[in-house]
Write a protein that holds these residues in place. Structure first.
Motif, PDB file in Angstrom:
ATOM      1  N   GLY A  79      -8.024  -4.936  14.003  1.00  0.00           N
ATOM      2  CA  GLY A  79      -8.157  -3.518  14.304  1.00  0.00           C
ATOM      3  C   GLY A  79      -7.490  -2.615  13.294  1.00  0.00           C
ATOM      4  N   LYS A  80      -6.748  -3.212  12.332  1.00  0.00           N
ATOM      5  CA  LYS A  80      -6.109  -2.395  11.296  1.00  0.00           C
ATOM      6  C   LYS A  80      -7.151  -1.961  10.276  1.00  0.00           C
ATOM      7  CE  LYS A  80      -3.075  -2.764   7.317  1.00  0.00           C
ATOM      8  NZ  LYS A  80      -4.226  -2.537   6.418  1.00  0.00           N
ATOM      9  N   PRO A  81      -7.259  -0.656  10.012  1.00  0.00           N
ATOM     10  CA  PRO A  81      -8.191  -0.187   8.972  1.00  0.00           C
ATOM     11  C   PRO A  81      -7.893  -0.876   7.642  1.00  0.00           C
ATOM     12  CG  PRO A  81      -7.370   1.661  10.248  1.00  0.00           C
ATOM     13  CD  PRO A  81      -6.570   0.464  10.670  1.00  0.00           C
ATOM     14  N   THR A  82      -8.896  -1.322   6.969  1.00  0.00           N
ATOM     15  CA  THR A  82      -8.702  -2.162   5.789  1.00  0.00           C
ATOM     16  C   THR A  82      -7.954  -1.471   4.657  1.00  0.00           C
ATOM     17  OG1 THR A  82     -10.905  -1.530   4.990  1.00  0.00           O
ATOM     18  CG2 THR A  82     -10.733  -3.571   6.250  1.00  0.00           C
ATOM     19  N   LYS A  83      -8.110  -0.180   4.499  1.00  0.00           N
ATOM     20  CA  LYS A  83      -7.523   0.520   3.361  1.00  0.00           C
ATOM     21  C   LYS A  83      -6.177   1.178   3.673  1.00  0.00           C
ATOM     22  CE  LYS A  83     -10.715  -0.354   0.325  1.00  0.00           C
ATOM     23  NZ  LYS A  83     -10.421  -1.149  -0.883  1.00  0.00           N
ATOM     24  N   GLY A 123       0.822  -1.208   0.000  1.00  0.00           N
ATOM     25  CA  GLY A 123       0.000   0.000   0.000  1.00  0.00           C
ATOM     26  C   GLY A 123       0.855   1.257   0.000  1.00  0.00           C
ATOM     27  N   TYR A 124       0.257   2.361  -0.388  1.00  0.00           N
ATOM     28  CA  TYR A 124       0.982   3.636  -0.444  1.00  0.00           C
ATOM     29  C   TYR A 124       0.779   4.423   0.854  1.00  0.00           C
ATOM     30  CZ  TYR A 124       1.925   2.994  -5.416  1.00  0.00           C
ATOM     31  OH  TYR A 124       2.390   2.509  -6.621  1.00  0.00           O
ATOM     32  N   PRO A 125       1.849   5.044   1.348  1.00  0.00           N
ATOM     33  CA  PRO A 125       1.737   5.830   2.590  1.00  0.00           C
ATOM     34  C   PRO A 125       0.738   6.978   2.459  1.00  0.00           C
ATOM     35  CG  PRO A 125       4.046   5.460   1.994  1.00  0.00           C
ATOM     36  CD  PRO A 125       3.221   5.040   0.816  1.00  0.00           C
ATOM     37  N   THR A 126       0.117   7.333   3.563  1.00  0.00           N
ATOM     38  CA  THR A 126      -0.836   8.454   3.701  1.00  0.00           C
ATOM     39  C   THR A 126      -1.990   8.389   2.702  1.00  0.00           C
ATOM     40  OG1 THR A 126       0.340  10.023   2.244  1.00  0.00           O
ATOM     41  CG2 THR A 126       1.023   9.930   4.571  1.00  0.00           C
ATOM     42  N   THR A 127      -2.335   7.177   2.285  1.00  0.00           N
ATOM     43  CA  THR A 127      -3.490   7.016   1.392  1.00  0.00           C
ATOM     44  C   THR A 127      -4.374   5.898   1.946  1.00  0.00           C
ATOM     45  OG1 THR A 127      -2.512   5.326  -0.051  1.00  0.00           O
ATOM     46  CG2 THR A 127      -2.062   7.639  -0.595  1.00  0.00           C
ATOM     47  N   PHE A 128      -5.534   5.759   1.349  1.00  0.00           N
ATOM     48  CA  PHE A 128      -6.454   4.685   1.710  1.00  0.00           C
ATOM     49  C   PHE A 128      -6.685   3.801   0.490  1.00  0.00           C
ATOM     50  CE2 PHE A 128      -7.279   8.174   4.597  1.00  0.00           C
ATOM     51  CZ  PHE A 128      -7.326   7.533   5.832  1.00  0.00           C
ATOM     52  N   SER A 129      -5.564   3.301  -0.067  1.00  0.00           N
ATOM     53  CA  SER A 129      -5.639   2.550  -1.325  1.00  0.00           C
ATOM     54  C   SER A 129      -5.179   1.111  -1.188  1.00  0.00           C
ATOM     55  CB  SER A 129      -4.764   3.248  -2.381  1.00  0.00           C
ATOM     56  OG  SER A 129      -3.410   3.311  -1.938  1.00  0.00           O
ATOM     57  N   TYR A 130      -4.913   0.659   0.042  1.00  0.00           N
ATOM     58  CA  TYR A 130      -4.362  -0.682   0.227  1.00  0.00           C
ATOM     59  C   TYR A 130      -5.374  -1.768  -0.123  1.00  0.00           C
ATOM     60  CZ  TYR A 130      -2.645  -4.876   2.612  1.00  0.00           C
ATOM     61  OH  TYR A 130      -2.256  -6.152   2.911  1.00  0.00           O
ATOM     62  N   GLU A 131      -4.934  -2.701  -0.946  1.00  0.00           N
ATOM     63  CA  GLU A 131      -5.731  -3.885  -1.269  1.00  0.00           C
ATOM     64  C   GLU A 131      -4.967  -5.103  -0.774  1.00  0.00           C
ATOM     65  OE1 GLU A 131      -8.688  -3.914  -2.485  1.00  0.00           O
ATOM     66  OE2 GLU A 131      -8.875  -1.802  -3.047  1.00  0.00           O
ATOM     67  N   GLU A 132      -5.606  -5.933   0.062  1.00  0.00           N
ATOM     68  CA  GLU A 132      -4.917  -7.065   0.667  1.00  0.00           C
ATOM     69  C   GLU A 132      -4.466  -8.062  -0.374  1.00  0.00           C
ATOM     70  OE1 GLU A 132      -6.128 -10.581   3.701  1.00  0.00           O
ATOM     71  OE2 GLU A 132      -6.479  -8.526   4.399  1.00  0.00           O
ATOM     72  N   SER A 138      -3.939  16.732   5.998  1.00  0.00           N
ATOM     73  CA  SER A 138      -3.795  15.276   5.945  1.00  0.00           C
ATOM     74  C   SER A 138      -4.191  14.710   7.297  1.00  0.00           C
ATOM     75  CB  SER A 138      -2.343  14.878   5.627  1.00  0.00           C
ATOM     76  OG  SER A 138      -2.152  13.494   5.842  1.00  0.00           O
ATOM     77  N   LEU A 139      -4.880  13.578   7.288  1.00  0.00           N
ATOM     78  CA  LEU A 139      -5.271  12.944   8.537  1.00  0.00           C
ATOM     79  C   LEU A 139      -4.065  12.458   9.337  1.00  0.00           C
ATOM     80  CD1 LEU A 139      -8.397  10.888   7.380  1.00  0.00           C
ATOM     81  CD2 LEU A 139      -8.356  12.999   8.711  1.00  0.00           C
ATOM     82  N   TRP A 140      -2.899  12.423   8.687  1.00  0.00           N
ATOM     83  CA  TRP A 140      -1.661  12.041   9.385  1.00  0.00           C
ATOM     84  C   TRP A 140      -1.007  13.262  10.054  1.00  0.00           C
ATOM     85  CZ3 TRP A 140      -3.558   8.777   5.842  1.00  0.00           C
ATOM     86  CH2 TRP A 140      -3.388   7.409   6.021  1.00  0.00           C
ATOM     87  N   ASN A 141      -1.596  14.433   9.866  1.00  0.00           N
ATOM     88  CA  ASN A 141      -1.060  15.664  10.469  1.00  0.00           C
ATOM     89  C   ASN A 141      -1.630  15.810  11.881  1.00  0.00           C
ATOM     90  OD1 ASN A 141      -0.275  18.218  11.225  1.00  0.00           O
ATOM     91  ND2 ASN A 141      -0.826  19.191   9.271  1.00  0.00           N
TER      92      ASN A 141
END
Length: 305
Positions: A163-167, A139-148, A281-284
């Motif tokens: 508990g890990k967010p899916t994306k 997956g790419y950092p600071t994004t919600f694009s992760y596909e398992e 950014s939600l990471w901020n």
């Protein structure tokens, strides 16, 4: 007549023995010099024999399989990039396949505090994989694009990712350490190895303690990843950890400069600029209270504890 029959049987056995000996110790494959063949994990002895016959390393994959079974070596075959040196007899090839040193390996080192971008760059420099292929897996950092991509089926493995967010990417879930890997290992296999190594750091007692504290593994990894980049000494980490958890528990902004560096890509400086602290950014953690959606690095066990 009886004597003659005994002589005939003896002759047949002698010829048969010579042919078997020749087939195992004399006949060779039709390839000159050394050759490297990738023996993939999960290959059956038959599939491996067919492959080596196709690569002309042995004259018969079927004979190789029967020899391995006869010698009870069929369960000791090593996987990876295997170098076969002449003579390419059945016996010599079998010995090479079942000698642990025959599988070509290499060493990789993931440093504590490295984030996915750092690991991607390292893998690219070491000619392990392209950055895009690595990010496709983790997956790419600071994004919600992760596909398992990696399937973790057992209960213990699942507990790490609970508990890990899916994306959200696998940032934080790769254990920093030095590893031995096969040269033929795919990037999926390497990432899986790093995640399973991270899993090993979490004891049953740690899972029980987290449950009592009502915190998830993801929360702890996220906080640990911030501490890893925010401060350096164990004493400072304990102090800052207590401070950040107190802010988190009352809904305050953590105001961790390391999270701003993460989204701005400015890891070379201790201080952050006003402009960077205003990045949406939600990471901020200056702009949004509580923990970011996911870790910002892959922390050491010291930061986790």
């Amino acid at each position: 007549m009886k004597k003659k029959l005994i002589y005939i049987c003896f002759f047949i056995l002698l010829v048969g023995g010579v042919l078997v000996y020749r087939g195992i110790y004399s006949l060779t494959g039709n390839v000159d010099g050394s050759v490297v063949v990738s023996i993939l994990p999960g290959m059956t002895v038959q599939e491996m024999g067919d492959l080596l016959e196709e690569q002309r390393v042995v004259y018969s994959g079927n004979v190789l399989g029967k020899y391995l079974a006869w010698k009870k070596l069929d369960t000791h075959v090593q996987h990876g990039d295997v170098t076969f040196n002449p003579p390419h007899t059945i016996a010599n090839v079998a010995n090479t396949l079942t000698t642990r040193q025959s599988a070509a390996e290499r060493e990789i080192t993931i440093l504590p505090g490295w984030n996915l971008n750092d690991i991607a760059e390292y893998f690219k420099e070491e000619n392990i994989t392209k950055s895009t292929e690595f990010f496709d897996i983790v997956g790419y950092p600071t994004t919600f694009s992760y596909e398992e991509v990696i399937d973790f089926g057992t209960e213990k493995q699942s507990s790490l990712l609970k508990g890990k967010p899916t994306k959200v990417s696998l940032e934080g879930y790769l254990r920093p350490d030095t590893y031995r890997i096969f040269l033929s290992s795919s990037i999926v296999e390497i990432v899986e190895k790093l995640i399973l190594a991270r899993q090993e750091q979490f004891t049953e007692q740690m899972f029980q303690d987290l449950q009592k504290q009502q915190r998830s593994v993801h929360d702890v990894l996220t906080m640990a990843s911030i501490l890893e980049r925010e401060v350096r000494t164990p004493e400072d980490r304990r102090f800052v950890s207590d401070l950040f958890w107190r802010r988190h528990d009352v809904g305050m902004a953590l105001q961790a400069d390391s999270t701003v560096h993460y989204i701005a890509g400015t890891d070379g400086s201790v201080f952050t600029s006003k402009k960077d602290r205003e990045i949406d950014s939600l990471w901020n953690t200056y702009k949004y209270p509580g923990l970011p959606p996911g870790p910002i690095s892959n922390p050491s066990l010291d930061s986790i504890m």
